[in-house]
Design a protein around this motif. Structure first.
Motif, mmCIF file in Angstrom:
data_model
loop_
_atom_site.group_PDB
_atom_site.id
_atom_site.type_symbol
_atom_site.label_atom_id
_atom_site.label_comp_id
_atom_site.label_asym_id
_atom_site.label_seq_id
_atom_site.Cartn_x
_atom_site.Cartn_y
_atom_site.Cartn_z
ATOM 1 N N ASP A 1 0.857 -0.996 0.059
ATOM 2 C CA ASP A 1 0.024 -0.083 -0.149
ATOM 3 C C ASP A 1 0.912 1.191 0.112
ATOM 4 O OD1 ASP A 1 -2.278 -1.327 0.071
ATOM 5 O OD2 ASP A 1 -2.453 -1.588 2.091
ATOM 6 N N ALA A 2 2.279 0.987 0.062
ATOM 7 C CA ALA A 2 2.939 2.289 0.334
ATOM 8 C C ALA A 2 3.312 2.700 -1.184
ATOM 9 C CB ALA A 2 4.527 2.025 0.811
ATOM 10 N N LYS A 3 3.503 4.087 -1.442
ATOM 11 C CA LYS A 3 3.940 4.775 -2.691
ATOM 12 C C LYS A 3 5.325 4.675 -2.681
ATOM 13 C CE LYS A 3 -0.049 7.949 -2.340
ATOM 14 N NZ LYS A 3 -0.803 9.243 -2.200
ATOM 15 N N SER A 4 6.094 4.775 -1.720
ATOM 16 C CA SER A 4 7.533 4.879 -1.868
ATOM 17 C C SER A 4 8.275 4.058 -0.611
ATOM 18 C CB SER A 4 8.069 6.099 -2.243
ATOM 19 O OG SER A 4 8.011 6.990 -1.194
ATOM 20 N N ILE A 5 9.213 3.355 -0.680
ATOM 21 C CA ILE A 5 9.862 2.797 0.703
ATOM 22 C C ILE A 5 11.470 3.048 0.525
ATOM 23 C CG2 ILE A 5 10.480 0.500 1.557
ATOM 24 C CD1 ILE A 5 7.969 -0.716 -0.108
ATOM 25 N N ALA A 6 11.903 3.448 1.788
ATOM 26 C CA ALA A 6 13.400 3.381 1.950
ATOM 27 C C ALA A 6 13.698 1.995 2.432
ATOM 28 C CB ALA A 6 13.781 4.459 2.960
ATOM 29 N N LEU A 7 14.622 1.311 2.002
ATOM 30 C CA LEU A 7 15.149 0.165 2.066
ATOM 31 C C LEU A 7 16.568 0.106 1.921
ATOM 32 C CD1 LEU A 7 14.298 -2.863 2.838
ATOM 33 C CD2 LEU A 7 14.148 -3.288 0.431
ATOM 34 N N ALA A 8 17.181 -0.626 2.988
ATOM 35 C CA ALA A 8 18.539 -0.867 2.870
ATOM 36 C C ALA A 8 18.899 -2.039 1.882
ATOM 37 C CB ALA A 8 19.317 -1.030 4.254
ATOM 38 N N ALA B 1 20.046 -11.932 1.335
ATOM 39 C CA ALA B 1 20.674 -10.700 0.971
ATOM 40 C C ALA B 1 21.048 -10.692 -0.332
ATOM 41 C CB ALA B 1 22.075 -10.822 1.789
ATOM 42 N N ALA B 2 20.661 -11.657 -1.262
ATOM 43 C CA ALA B 2 21.094 -11.557 -2.534
ATOM 44 C C ALA B 2 19.955 -10.890 -3.522
ATOM 45 C CB ALA B 2 21.476 -13.068 -3.253
ATOM 46 N N ILE B 3 18.740 -10.782 -2.803
ATOM 47 C CA ILE B 3 17.374 -10.240 -3.441
ATOM 48 C C ILE B 3 17.730 -8.863 -3.748
ATOM 49 C CG2 ILE B 3 15.025 -10.040 -3.366
ATOM 50 C CD1 ILE B 3 14.875 -12.429 -1.364
ATOM 51 N N THR B 4 17.619 -8.509 -4.953
ATOM 52 C CA THR B 4 17.678 -6.855 -5.361
ATOM 53 C C THR B 4 16.638 -6.026 -5.017
ATOM 54 O OG1 THR B 4 17.068 -7.280 -7.425
ATOM 55 C CG2 THR B 4 19.417 -7.529 -7.371
ATOM 56 N N THR B 5 16.829 -4.815 -5.051
ATOM 57 C CA THR B 5 15.595 -3.917 -4.805
ATOM 58 C C THR B 5 14.780 -3.911 -5.935
ATOM 59 O OG1 THR B 5 17.065 -1.980 -5.310
ATOM 60 C CG2 THR B 5 16.707 -2.462 -3.192
ATOM 61 N N ARG B 6 15.278 -4.297 -6.994
ATOM 62 C CA ARG B 6 14.441 -4.277 -8.238
ATOM 63 C C ARG B 6 13.501 -5.461 -8.139
ATOM 64 N NH1 ARG B 6 17.101 -3.801 -14.223
ATOM 65 N NH2 ARG B 6 17.411 -1.645 -13.422
ATOM 66 N N GLU B 7 13.969 -6.669 -7.689
ATOM 67 C CA GLU B 7 13.081 -7.874 -7.550
ATOM 68 C C GLU B 7 12.143 -7.489 -6.421
ATOM 69 O OE1 GLU B 7 16.425 -11.049 -8.767
ATOM 70 O OE2 GLU B 7 16.434 -10.239 -6.696
ATOM 71 N N ILE B 8 12.436 -6.782 -5.428
ATOM 72 C CA ILE B 8 11.478 -6.393 -4.126
ATOM 73 C C ILE B 8 10.554 -5.507 -4.894
ATOM 74 C CG2 ILE B 8 11.170 -5.428 -1.934
ATOM 75 C CD1 ILE B 8 14.068 -6.214 -1.330
ATOM 76 N N SER B 9 10.743 -4.550 -5.444
ATOM 77 C CA SER B 9 9.891 -3.774 -6.228
ATOM 78 C C SER B 9 8.857 -4.215 -7.224
ATOM 79 C CB SER B 9 10.586 -2.547 -7.004
ATOM 80 O OG SER B 9 9.840 -1.843 -7.586
ATOM 81 N N ALA B 10 9.215 -5.244 -7.785
ATOM 82 C CA ALA B 10 8.315 -6.083 -8.717
ATOM 83 C C ALA B 10 7.535 -6.760 -8.089
ATOM 84 C CB ALA B 10 9.352 -6.829 -9.765
ATOM 85 N N ALA B 11 8.112 -7.512 -7.142
ATOM 86 C CA ALA B 11 7.080 -8.502 -5.962
ATOM 87 C C ALA B 11 6.089 -7.710 -5.451
ATOM 88 C CB ALA B 11 8.161 -9.200 -5.149
ATOM 89 N N LEU B 12 6.305 -6.565 -4.919
ATOM 90 C CA LEU B 12 5.430 -5.726 -4.385
ATOM 91 C C LEU B 12 4.503 -5.033 -5.201
ATOM 92 C CD1 LEU B 12 7.745 -4.307 -1.087
ATOM 93 C CD2 LEU B 12 6.186 -6.477 -1.248
ATOM 94 N N GLY B 13 4.647 -5.157 -6.411
ATOM 95 C CA GLY B 13 3.603 -4.436 -7.418
ATOM 96 C C GLY B 13 4.285 -2.907 -8.271
ATOM 97 N N ILE C 1 6.127 -0.925 -6.607
ATOM 98 C CA ILE C 1 6.565 0.351 -5.555
ATOM 99 C C ILE C 1 7.975 0.765 -5.906
ATOM 100 C CG2 ILE C 1 6.806 0.819 -3.237
ATOM 101 C CD1 ILE C 1 4.639 -1.285 -2.771
ATOM 102 N N GLU C 2 8.053 2.117 -5.723
ATOM 103 C CA GLU C 2 9.269 2.882 -5.833
ATOM 104 C C GLU C 2 10.155 2.403 -4.557
ATOM 105 O OE1 GLU C 2 11.040 7.284 -5.478
ATOM 106 O OE2 GLU C 2 9.085 7.074 -6.210
ATOM 107 N N ILE C 3 11.413 1.962 -4.697
ATOM 108 C CA ILE C 3 12.016 1.807 -3.593
ATOM 109 C C ILE C 3 13.463 2.502 -3.892
ATOM 110 C CG2 ILE C 3 13.406 -0.309 -2.325
ATOM 111 C CD1 ILE C 3 11.364 -2.251 -3.264
ATOM 112 N N SER C 4 13.965 3.241 -2.673
ATOM 113 C CA SER C 4 15.037 3.893 -2.664
ATOM 114 C C SER C 4 15.843 3.089 -1.923
ATOM 115 C CB SER C 4 14.594 5.418 -1.627
ATOM 116 O OG SER C 4 15.926 6.259 -1.791
ATOM 117 N N GLU C 5 16.791 2.562 -2.413
ATOM 118 C CA GLU C 5 17.932 1.880 -1.577
ATOM 119 C C GLU C 5 19.042 2.630 -0.908
ATOM 120 O OE1 GLU C 5 21.331 -1.348 -2.837
ATOM 121 O OE2 GLU C 5 19.584 -1.786 -3.785
ATOM 122 N N GLN C 6 19.291 2.189 0.170
ATOM 123 C CA GLN C 6 20.281 3.154 1.066
ATOM 124 C C GLN C 6 21.343 2.203 1.452
ATOM 125 O OE1 GLN C 6 19.770 6.356 1.112
ATOM 126 N NE2 GLN C 6 17.638 6.386 0.222
#
Length: 291
Positions: A146-153, A180-192, A194-199
């Motif tokens: 349900d988030a529009k954007s997520i900050a994720l390490a 740890a090998a799961i990329t933020t791009r893969e997480i974004s796709a799995a969550l529909g 969502i924009e993810i800002s990797e930190q």
């Protein structure tokens, strides 16, 4: 109160540097500063610590310095993965204080820690947070979609790895051998999508939310210390999802250290394990029961 204000202004300075693009993990000279000039009779030791330990360790260093004015502590805070890589590359380090067991395991496998000095010091807890009046529909990890954007390490950062493991257990990510090998791009796709800002460390995750750059993010409970008016905790993530979040410490093999440096490192190491230090950790929202 003075310590609290100093920590808070220090964090704000940190975020300003972040906005200016001076990332601590992109340049060797920026990540580990050259030792500050010190008095002739002072002994200097290098302490590498997880970013989430920055505030409490600055406090503990001040307290230790009051008792040991002849020992100068040089603190270097970043993600545990970045610090591990630097130690393996040959950076001078006397004490390593990690936010996860994985990096300590690797250090031990490389034969870079002093045998018998690996100890669990404190525990922590992953939290999902937002900024006040964000209007987010998110209540925790289970409805992160349900988030529009997520900050994720990133996955090499313990907080990022713990979050990935929790999302796998919730069925939001596919099971893998190494979360740890799961990329933020893969997480974004799995969550529909969502924009993810990797930190690259947990302090930057918190900064992204505090500044309103991201609607929600994950961090540690201890990172919320002093920011009650700037953030809102949506969920404390269960240990059933993340597993124990424990912080190990060790003395590192430093072949260049003389007897005085070695003794000084041992003094500070034992102080961190002391009852007095445990009280300070508790005051900064760390869990001293889970080790």
């Amino acid at each position: 109160m003075k310590q609290h204000l100093r920590n808070k202004w220090g964090f704000l300075l940190f975020t300003v540097l972040l906005a200016a693009g001076l990332s601590a993990c992109t340049n060797k000279e920026e990540t580990v500063q050259n030792p500050a000039p010190h008095k002739q009779d002072e002994v200097q030791i290098q302490v590498f610590l997880a970013a989430s330990l920055r505030s409490v360790m600055e406090d503990l260093a001040d307290r230790f310095k009051d008792k040991h004015p002849d020992i100068e502590l040089s603190l270097h805070a970043d993600s545990s993965g970045t610090l591990l890589a630097q130690i393996k590359e040959g950076y001078t380090c006397d004490i390593f204080f990690s936010a996860a067991q994985k990096q300590m395991d690797q250090l031990e496998e490389e034969g870079l820690l002093i045998e018998g000095t690996r100890k669990n010091v404190v525990g922590n807890q992953v939290v999902v947070l937002t900024y006040p009046e964000s209007g987010t529909k998110v209540t925790g990890l289970s409805n992160l979609t349900d988030a529009k954007s997520i900050a994720l390490a990133g996955g090499s950062v313990p907080a990022g790895c713990y979050t990935r493991e929790a999302l796998i257990k919730l069925g939001l990510l596919e099971p893998v051998d190494d979360a740890a090998a799961i990329t933020t791009r893969e997480i974004s796709a799995a969550l529909g999508g969502i924009e993810i800002s990797e930190q690259d460390n947990v302090s930057k995750e918190l900064a992204a939310v505090v500044q309103g750059a991201c609607e929600v993010g994950t961090a540690y409970y201890s990172d919320t210390y002093g920011w009650d008016d700037e953030i809102e905790i949506l969920e404390k993530v269960s240990y059933d999802l993340t597993g124990p979040v424990s912080y190990p410490i060790c003395l590192v093999q430093n072949k260049e250290a003389d007897n005085m440096q070695t003794k000084a490192a041992q003094e500070f190491y034992h102080y961190i394990l002391s009852d007095e230090a445990q009280e300070v950790f508790r005051s900064y929202y760390f869990d001293t029961e889970i080790r």
